[in-house]
Design an enzyme around this catalytic site. Sequence first.
Site, PDB file in Angstrom:
ATOM      1  N   SER A 270     -35.202 -31.088   3.631  1.00  0.00           N
ATOM      2  CA  SER A 270     -34.315 -31.304   4.765  1.00  0.00           C
ATOM      3  C   SER A 270     -33.109 -30.377   4.715  1.00  0.00           C
ATOM      4  O   SER A 270     -32.450 -30.269   3.683  1.00  0.00           O
ATOM      5  CB  SER A 270     -33.836 -32.764   4.782  1.00  0.00           C
ATOM      6  OG  SER A 270     -32.769 -32.942   5.673  1.00  0.00           O
ATOM      7  N   LYS A 271     -32.838 -29.704   5.829  1.00  0.00           N
ATOM      8  CA  LYS A 271     -31.638 -28.869   5.930  1.00  0.00           C
ATOM      9  C   LYS A 271     -30.389 -29.715   5.733  1.00  0.00           C
ATOM     10  O   LYS A 271     -29.397 -29.263   5.157  1.00  0.00           O
ATOM     11  CB  LYS A 271     -31.617 -28.190   7.312  1.00  0.00           C
ATOM     12  CG  LYS A 271     -30.358 -27.381   7.595  1.00  0.00           C
ATOM     13  CD  LYS A 271     -30.228 -26.183   6.684  1.00  0.00           C
ATOM     14  CE  LYS A 271     -29.007 -25.347   7.046  1.00  0.00           C
ATOM     15  NZ  LYS A 271     -28.725 -24.309   6.057  1.00  0.00           N
ATOM     16  N   ARG A 272     -30.460 -30.951   6.167  1.00  0.00           N
ATOM     17  CA  ARG A 272     -29.318 -31.860   6.065  1.00  0.00           C
ATOM     18  C   ARG A 272     -28.862 -32.034   4.615  1.00  0.00           C
ATOM     19  O   ARG A 272     -27.685 -32.185   4.335  1.00  0.00           O
ATOM     20  CB  ARG A 272     -29.716 -33.217   6.663  1.00  0.00           C
ATOM     21  CG  ARG A 272     -28.650 -34.288   6.582  1.00  0.00           C
ATOM     22  CD  ARG A 272     -29.167 -35.579   7.192  1.00  0.00           C
ATOM     23  NE  ARG A 272     -28.262 -36.680   6.993  1.00  0.00           N
ATOM     24  CZ  ARG A 272     -28.559 -37.945   7.292  1.00  0.00           C
ATOM     25  NH1 ARG A 272     -29.744 -38.226   7.811  1.00  0.00           N
ATOM     26  NH2 ARG A 272     -27.690 -38.899   7.080  1.00  0.00           N
TER      27      ARG A 272
ATOM     28  N   GLY B 286     -29.452 -29.766   2.249  1.00  0.00           N
ATOM     29  CA  GLY B 286     -29.306 -28.471   1.609  1.00  0.00           C
ATOM     30  C   GLY B 286     -30.470 -28.054   0.747  1.00  0.00           C
ATOM     31  O   GLY B 286     -30.282 -27.349  -0.247  1.00  0.00           O
TER      32      GLY B 286
END
Length: 480
Positions: A252-254, A256
């Site tokens: 998840s980009k959230r 990192g």
Amino acid sequence: MKVRSRFAPSPTGFMHIGNLRTALYAYLIAKHENGKFLLRIEDTDKERFVEGSLEVILNTLKETGLFYDEGPDIGGEYGPYIQSERKTIYMEYAKKLIEKNEAYYCFCSKERLDMLKSNSEAVKRPYKYDKKCLYLTKEEIEENLKNNVPFVIRQNNPINGTTVFDDIIYGKISVDNSELDDMILIKSDGYPTYNFANVVDDHLMEITHVVRGQEYLSSAPKYNRLYEAFGWEIPIYIHCPLIMKDAQNKLSKRFGDASYEDFKNKGYLKETILNYIALLGWSPGTNEEIFSLDDLIKIFDYRNINKAPAIFDEKKIKWLNGEYLKKLSLEEFNDLAMPFYKKTLKKEYDFLKLSSLLQLRCELFSDMQEQIDFLDELPDYESDLYIHKKMKTTKENSLSSLEAILDSLRSLNCWTEDTIHEGLNALIQRLNVKNSIILWPLRCALSGKQFTPGGAVDIAVLLGKDESIKRIEKGIDKLR
């Protein structure tokens, strides 16, 4: 057969690790066979376009060494390589399908389509367009076009029989045609859908091997029907397994942990990232785990890609990064570590000396902060730090040691590693104690930490005489 593969990302923001793996596999497939690797930008979904994304894609591929032979910035005989610049091509081929009754104009309003979807939800069935516009007369179609009635062009899929296709990884897959929706090929804005554009482009650019994620496996029957409708040869499909954070969650980009930039900012080397993602779903068939890009080109066989989802193991990639860091020269390590030093430390130090202490102990540059932050400012620590069973130290003997150390080091006229060693060794011999009785309290006083890069003498050299004396005095005060 001349192998031609492509990486065809959408410019929607960052470079996902999964996208980079797709690019790597496509690159390796081409280069292993001395073929061509292409970059094509699929930007027909204008709502998802993110400014600056194209530069991110170009820079990431060049930075990681995945150099393409044809692409939007270098050209090639199959261009343009940006789909929005190929708009007229897609309409031309969509109309060819209409002529063959393999596609048709659809003039249905949004309200009607919404009603069909609601009806499908009510009976708990997957939504499928009902082919109403397939049965419009030629005159009705011409009238609608003449009156500029908004339309899309849909694929005309059969409702009987099955579609069978072979995937290199997943084998033979059969789909009942009754499950196939008449997907949109050309949207109402005149732009093609992703599904249609990539089929047309892959054919026109003579792509022989298509690498994509497992999530596109279900769309393969629709692609194949398009190839068959045109009478084109179907390329070799290589569907890669999903990359998961753990058994339940995707990266998840959230948090990192999804993009190339995320990992680069943490201090992972580009060589580490490429090496690790190559092993996410693929195996060389040996116990080796460290491969350069040239190594991978020689040994990569896409037939060894696994079906099962790949778990992204942060411990494993950290270990791998540590192995790559150890192979660097001290100067190379120091240059790469410098941005992280500057981010943590405001004062100047002998950074080459610091790097010599960290290189064999460091797996990730971003982890260095907690190892070196004591240099700028002594952290607050409890006097219990001086108690160490293995070192045979107590608060009482640590106080005596620090008082003796203070007198010894204060008298030094030259502050070097050799003179500090000599002074402390002389003190150890004079007091007739083990090294740890002197060195452990000194390390505690200088760092306020149990674990440090290097020993007490290394820290003293980095801090300098004045700061070292000052911290020893603080340690004495804390123990009194």
